[in-house]
Design an enzyme around this catalytic site. Sequence first.
Site, PDB file in Angstrom:
ATOM      1  CE  LYS A 114      -4.091  -1.768   2.028  1.00 54.80           C
ATOM      2  NZ  LYS A 114      -5.155  -1.858   2.936  1.00 54.80           N
ATOM      3  CE  LYS A 196      -6.615  -8.542  -0.996  1.00 51.00           C
ATOM      4  NZ  LYS A 196      -7.334  -8.505  -0.060  1.00 51.00           N
ATOM      5  CE  LYS A 199     -13.798  -5.711   2.293  1.00 50.62           C
ATOM      6  NZ  LYS A 199     -12.983  -4.914   3.326  1.00 50.62           N
TER       7      LYS A 199
HETATM    8  P1  TYM Z   1     -10.527  -7.290   4.864  1.00 53.79           P
HETATM    9  O1  TYM Z   1     -11.691  -6.331   5.292  1.00 53.79           O
HETATM   10  O2  TYM Z   1      -9.586  -6.681   3.925  1.00 53.79           O
HETATM   11  O3  TYM Z   1     -11.076  -8.649   4.498  1.00 53.79           O
HETATM   12  C1  TYM Z   1     -12.032  -9.242   5.412  1.00 53.79           C
HETATM   13  C2  TYM Z   1     -11.471 -10.737   5.322  1.00 53.79           C
HETATM   14  O4  TYM Z   1     -11.799 -11.173   4.064  1.00 53.79           O
HETATM   15  C3  TYM Z   1     -10.534 -11.938   3.714  1.00 53.79           C
HETATM   16  N1  TYM Z   1     -10.551 -11.668   2.185  1.00 53.79           N
HETATM   17  C4  TYM Z   1     -10.511 -12.571   1.157  1.00 53.79           C
HETATM   18  N2  TYM Z   1     -10.168 -14.086   1.275  1.00 53.79           N
HETATM   19  C5  TYM Z   1     -10.205 -14.548   0.049  1.00 53.79           C
HETATM   20  N3  TYM Z   1      -9.979 -14.015  -1.105  1.00 53.79           N
HETATM   21  C6  TYM Z   1     -10.251 -12.731  -1.333  1.00 53.79           C
HETATM   22  N4  TYM Z   1     -10.157 -12.114  -2.295  1.00 53.79           N
HETATM   23  C7  TYM Z   1     -10.259 -11.964   0.062  1.00 53.79           C
HETATM   24  N5  TYM Z   1     -10.273 -10.553  -0.015  1.00 53.79           N
HETATM   25  C8  TYM Z   1     -10.343 -10.513   1.494  1.00 53.79           C
HETATM   26  C9  TYM Z   1      -9.468 -11.236   4.518  1.00 53.79           C
HETATM   27  O5  TYM Z   1      -8.239 -12.129   4.570  1.00 53.79           O
HETATM   28  C10 TYM Z   1     -10.103 -10.959   5.594  1.00 53.79           C
HETATM   29  O6  TYM Z   1     -10.170 -12.228   6.458  1.00 53.79           O
HETATM   30  N6  TYM Z   1      -7.397  -6.660   8.905  1.00 53.79           N
HETATM   31  C11 TYM Z   1      -8.556  -7.355   8.575  1.00 53.79           C
HETATM   32  C12 TYM Z   1      -9.877  -6.700   9.338  1.00 53.79           C
HETATM   33  C13 TYM Z   1      -9.616  -7.152  10.684  1.00 53.79           C
HETATM   34  C14 TYM Z   1      -9.409  -8.538  11.101  1.00 53.79           C
HETATM   35  C15 TYM Z   1      -9.261  -8.103  12.670  1.00 53.79           C
HETATM   36  C16 TYM Z   1      -9.577  -9.805  10.786  1.00 53.79           C
HETATM   37  C17 TYM Z   1      -9.412  -6.191  11.709  1.00 53.79           C
HETATM   38  N7  TYM Z   1      -9.208  -6.848  12.813  1.00 53.79           N
HETATM   39  C18 TYM Z   1      -9.160  -8.963  13.656  1.00 53.79           C
HETATM   40  C19 TYM Z   1      -9.479 -10.786  11.908  1.00 53.79           C
HETATM   41  C20 TYM Z   1      -9.085 -10.529  13.197  1.00 53.79           C
HETATM   42  C21 TYM Z   1      -8.921  -6.561   6.885  1.00 53.79           C
HETATM   43  O7  TYM Z   1      -8.357  -5.724   6.596  1.00 53.79           O
HETATM   44  O8  TYM Z   1      -9.705  -7.606   6.339  1.00 53.79           O
END
Ligand code: TYM
Length: 332
Positions: A114, A196, A199
């Site tokens: 990023k 990947k 969003k």
């Molecule tokens: P975030 O919001 O980017 O994504 C949410 C969850 O979805 C998974 N994910 C994917 N899995 C497979 N293929 C994809 N293309 C894909 N895009 C997203 C991510 O791996 C994630 O599990 N930092 C985290 C949010 C967070 C969190 C936490 C998660 C904050 N605190 C504590 C677990 C525990 C995040 O930005 O996820």
Amino acid sequence: MKTIVSGIQPTGELNIGTYLGSIRNFVALQKSHPDHHFFLFIADTHALTVPQDPVQLRKAIKSLAAMYVACGINLEQTSLFVQSEITAHQEMDVLLQSFAYMGELERMTQYKDKAQKQTEGIRASLFTYPVLMAGDILLYDAEYVPVGDDQKQHLELTRTIAERVNHQVGDFFTVPKPLIPELTARVMSLQNPDQKMSKSDPNVKSKILLTDSEAIIKKRIRSAVTDSDGIIEYNPASKKGLSNLIQIYAALEETTPEQVVETFKEANYQTFKEALGEIIATHLAPIQARYERLMNSNELTEILDRGKADAETLAIKKVQRFKKKLGLGFKR
Ligand code: TYM
């Protein structure tokens, strides 16, 4: 109480990658782990690591809350809440900053990626983001954390931080284990199977949103990038685009990629894509109906208030005990 914790950022609409990498996995885990309580949240503070429009952010928080419920999480077994509403998350973040090292944060690939794309105005919170995430998890003594592959490194850092604290103050945090889905750990972009599905990707053709209509879903799958050899084969290394579609198919149908290949081995890509579009639309239809109902009712307020109350009680206690362990404060 045994706990499972996970969160999703309310940045942009949910797509099928996030769904298959996270929410769908939560729902499955609730069935396989009935003795665990789930703390699932909307990671809105994390969203501030990059600029946000406040009006859009508010909308995205509500929409994500509705999606969690619409996708079928079991509310009896879950505390669903908004991260920023429990200030213990911020407090834990500050305390854990003293247990993470600069070098560790500098090595985080998500930060490096990023920061590379953005040369100016990189927020300090983007750099320290994994510490806030560690706090989210350690507050509730999570045994497991279901996430997609891109969060694996953050989970490793969480484990390091937990072990460091435990070494210093005595056994205090549960050291969490990541739970990464086998088939859908990394659902790829429909337009660029080297990236990947994300969003934040501005290209609408790269993803399927959970709210997309049947016609749009079919159109997106039809235009998904594959290859020109026309043979239905599963090989994520040499046929990335097609293998990504096969994985999505297999995950939704709860079968294996090999079985999908067996079913379509005589077919051409077009036939396979039509079938996949149909399956996705059929799978999402009941979720979309529940989502619409939730967005137009007051149910979410009650669900989120209850989730907050339950989670906060635990979180406040954990922070207080941690402060005491560290020798902070005067009276308590
Ligand atoms: P975030 O919001 O980017 O994504 C949410 C969850 O979805 C998974 N994910 C994917 N899995 C497979 N293929 C994809 N293309 C894909 N895009 C997203 C991510 O791996 C994630 O599990 N930092 C985290 C949010 C967070 C969190 C936490 C998660 C904050 N605190 C504590 C677990 C525990 C995040 O930005 O996820």
